[in-house]
Design a protein around this motif. Sequence first.
Motif, PDB file in Angstrom:
ATOM      1  N   CYS A  63     -24.354 100.684  -7.755  1.00 12.86           N
ATOM      2  CA  CYS A  63     -25.616 100.190  -7.200  1.00 12.86           C
ATOM      3  C   CYS A  63     -25.600 100.279  -5.686  1.00 12.86           C
ATOM      4  O   CYS A  63     -24.619  99.886  -5.042  1.00 12.86           O
ATOM      5  N   ASN A  65     -27.504  98.601  -3.759  1.00  9.84           N
ATOM      6  CA  ASN A  65     -27.911  97.331  -3.139  1.00  9.84           C
ATOM      7  C   ASN A  65     -26.746  96.397  -2.819  1.00  9.84           C
ATOM      8  O   ASN A  65     -26.742  95.739  -1.795  1.00  9.84           O
ATOM      9  N   ARG A  66     -25.828  96.271  -3.736  1.00  9.83           N
ATOM     10  CA  ARG A  66     -24.655  95.392  -3.594  1.00  9.83           C
ATOM     11  C   ARG A  66     -25.031  93.969  -3.142  1.00  9.83           C
ATOM     12  O   ARG A  66     -24.518  93.471  -2.113  1.00  9.83           O
ATOM     13  N   CYS A  67     -25.901  93.330  -3.918  1.00  9.56           N
ATOM     14  CA  CYS A  67     -26.307  91.954  -3.609  1.00  9.56           C
ATOM     15  C   CYS A  67     -25.066  91.057  -3.543  1.00  9.56           C
ATOM     16  O   CYS A  67     -24.124  91.232  -4.308  1.00  9.56           O
ATOM     17  N   PHE A  69     -24.590  88.046  -4.458  1.00  7.94           N
ATOM     18  CA  PHE A  69     -24.334  87.168  -5.605  1.00  7.94           C
ATOM     19  C   PHE A  69     -23.921  87.952  -6.843  1.00  7.94           C
ATOM     20  O   PHE A  69     -23.689  87.383  -7.899  1.00  7.94           O
ATOM     21  N   CYS A  70     -23.826  89.273  -6.730  1.00 10.24           N
ATOM     22  CA  CYS A  70     -23.630  90.095  -7.919  1.00 10.24           C
ATOM     23  C   CYS A  70     -22.176  90.546  -8.047  1.00 10.24           C
ATOM     24  O   CYS A  70     -21.673  91.274  -7.209  1.00 10.24           O
ATOM     25  N   PHE A  72     -21.146  92.123 -10.750  1.00  8.85           N
ATOM     26  CA  PHE A  72     -21.189  93.226 -11.717  1.00  8.85           C
ATOM     27  C   PHE A  72     -21.163  94.594 -11.017  1.00  8.85           C
ATOM     28  O   PHE A  72     -20.528  95.533 -11.489  1.00  8.85           O
ATOM     29  N   SER A  73     -21.797  94.694  -9.856  1.00  7.04           N
ATOM     30  CA  SER A  73     -22.008  96.009  -9.246  1.00  7.04           C
ATOM     31  C   SER A  73     -20.769  96.547  -8.543  1.00  7.04           C
ATOM     32  O   SER A  73     -19.880  95.807  -8.127  1.00  7.04           O
ATOM     33  N   GLY A 133     -29.661  98.021 -15.118  1.00  5.26           N
ATOM     34  CA  GLY A 133     -28.431  98.501 -14.488  1.00  5.26           C
ATOM     35  C   GLY A 133     -28.560  98.560 -12.981  1.00  5.26           C
ATOM     36  O   GLY A 133     -29.546  98.093 -12.399  1.00  5.26           O
ATOM     37  N   GLY A 134     -27.552  99.131 -12.357  1.00  3.58           N
ATOM     38  CA  GLY A 134     -27.535  99.275 -10.909  1.00  3.58           C
ATOM     39  C   GLY A 134     -28.493 100.373 -10.444  1.00  3.58           C
ATOM     40  O   GLY A 134     -28.978 101.183 -11.253  1.00  3.58           O
ATOM     41  N   VAL A 166     -37.050  95.625  -9.644  1.00  2.92           N
ATOM     42  CA  VAL A 166     -36.251  96.242  -8.577  1.00  2.92           C
ATOM     43  C   VAL A 166     -35.947  97.699  -8.926  1.00  2.92           C
ATOM     44  O   VAL A 166     -36.064  98.604  -8.086  1.00  2.92           O
ATOM     45  N   LYS A 214     -32.180  94.020  -1.124  1.00  4.77           N
ATOM     46  CA  LYS A 214     -33.116  94.038  -2.266  1.00  4.77           C
ATOM     47  C   LYS A 214     -34.570  93.994  -1.790  1.00  4.77           C
ATOM     48  O   LYS A 214     -34.843  93.455  -0.723  1.00  4.77           O
TER      49      LYS A 214
HETATM   50 FE1  SF4 Z   1     -28.245  93.571  -6.940  1.00  2.96          FE
HETATM   51 FE2  SF4 Z   1     -28.930  94.281  -9.440  1.00  2.96          FE
HETATM   52 FE3  SF4 Z   1     -27.540  95.969  -7.891  1.00  2.96          FE
HETATM   53 FE4  SF4 Z   1     -26.373  93.729  -8.840  1.00  2.96          FE
HETATM   54  S1  SF4 Z   1     -27.086  95.473 -10.030  1.00  2.96           S
HETATM   55  S2  SF4 Z   1     -26.243  94.583  -6.750  1.00  2.96           S
HETATM   56  S3  SF4 Z   1     -28.139  92.285  -8.809  1.00  2.96           S
HETATM   57  S4  SF4 Z   1     -29.641  95.223  -7.514  1.00  2.96           S
END
Ligand code: SF4
Length: 381
Positions: A63, A65-67, A69-70, A72-73, A133-134, A166, A214
């Motif tokens: 992804c 974005n690499r938020c 709080f995430c 998973f990415s 998904g990402g 998103v 985001k």
């Molecule tokens: Fe953000 Fe979604 Fe990417 Fe996770 S998968 S970093 S929440 S945009």
Amino acid sequence: MTPAKIKDKVYKGERLTTDDALKLFHSDDLFTIGRLASHVSYKRNGNNAYFIQNIHINPTNICVNRCKFCAFSRSKGEKGAYELSIKDIIRKLKTQNSEDKSPHPPFNKGGRGGINHASRITHHSLSEVHIVGGLHPDWKFDFYLEMLKQIKRAFPRIHIKAFTAVEVDYFSKISGLSLTDTLKALKKAGLDSMPGGGAEIFNKRIRNKICPEKIDGRRWLEVMERAHRVGIKTNATMLYGHIEKYEHRIEHMLKLRELQDKTGGFQAFIPLAFHQKNTRINISGYTSGIDDLMTISIARLFLDNFPYIKAYWIMLGEKIAQLALLFGADDLDGTVTEEKITHSAGALSNMAMSKTELINLIRKAGKVPVERDSFYNPVII
Ligand code: SF4
Ligand code: V47
């Protein structure tokens, strides 16, 4: 104490103001608030508690974005990054989508999260696939269209609920199409509805701290409005229990309520309890059970135009989700199978639940289990 004025309003069916909602969040009277929320839920959906036979598939965790709080990415090339091919996705669906003919084991209370049954998950008849998904740096929009087409071809009866606002915004950027044309193309390829992820918290200052890359809240709402206008139903979420304050939760729900007044396109509202492990948000511990139940109850009371409030058991844990059914929630989501996003961030719940376990959990809360399709029609078995 819960102010008598708010109780009166709820019983008269009057809309709560943001001030009312703030008073509720600051109240210590969870039982009264829960009872009020239960009353509203009962008026809408009787004693029903809904669930669905579904599976979650996350095509990639790569992804851009690499938020913060995430958990998973990953970035491209980083350890743990993965990509599924369309064939992989079809294979996953095939393994899950066979009728479960085996006798179900009895309900069995497990460890902290509730029910320990990882080895007892059996195949079932899938009603919905949830795909998010990402934001992959290289995949083309055509790949996603092809994914939808091939899934529909192979499983015409499975409802495809896919792509957060998103992702849809990202598809519009990588394809050069307008939002409306992007959504129409997705729909034509087989998209049936959209999940509610990516909303996080709309407040600009908080959002910039937890997910600076985001799209902003206004854009999220715009994507959802367009989706509703082209006939795509969606859900809406709110990520709570990180650095936001009650005011921000209320501001978030107000924006959702306003859009719902305009379009009526939202089905369920899903408060998502923040999980901190492996994230870059510096707080410790999980949300409290009291906060989870308060948030569900106040959502039920404030979002008077949302048909359903979902207690997503994966994030709440099985036991709080069960209790939430007595505090205004009327939907538990479903069997889920292979949840990755919350489990990367330390979820204590299981990865999946069988239909029998969901039914038992609902019955023990004194509710009527209703297996539903993605539009909340009861599934007749
Ligand atoms: Fe953000 Fe979604 Fe990417 Fe996770 S998968 S970093 S929440 S945009
Ligand atoms: O958008 C990410 C959230 C969402 C974390 O619409 C986290 O039916 C907690 O939206 N702690 C994805 N939450 C999940 C989602 C969803 C789930 C179930 C049903 C539906 C539906 C939607 O999960 C993301 C983000 O808001 N999330 N990381 C975390 N560490």
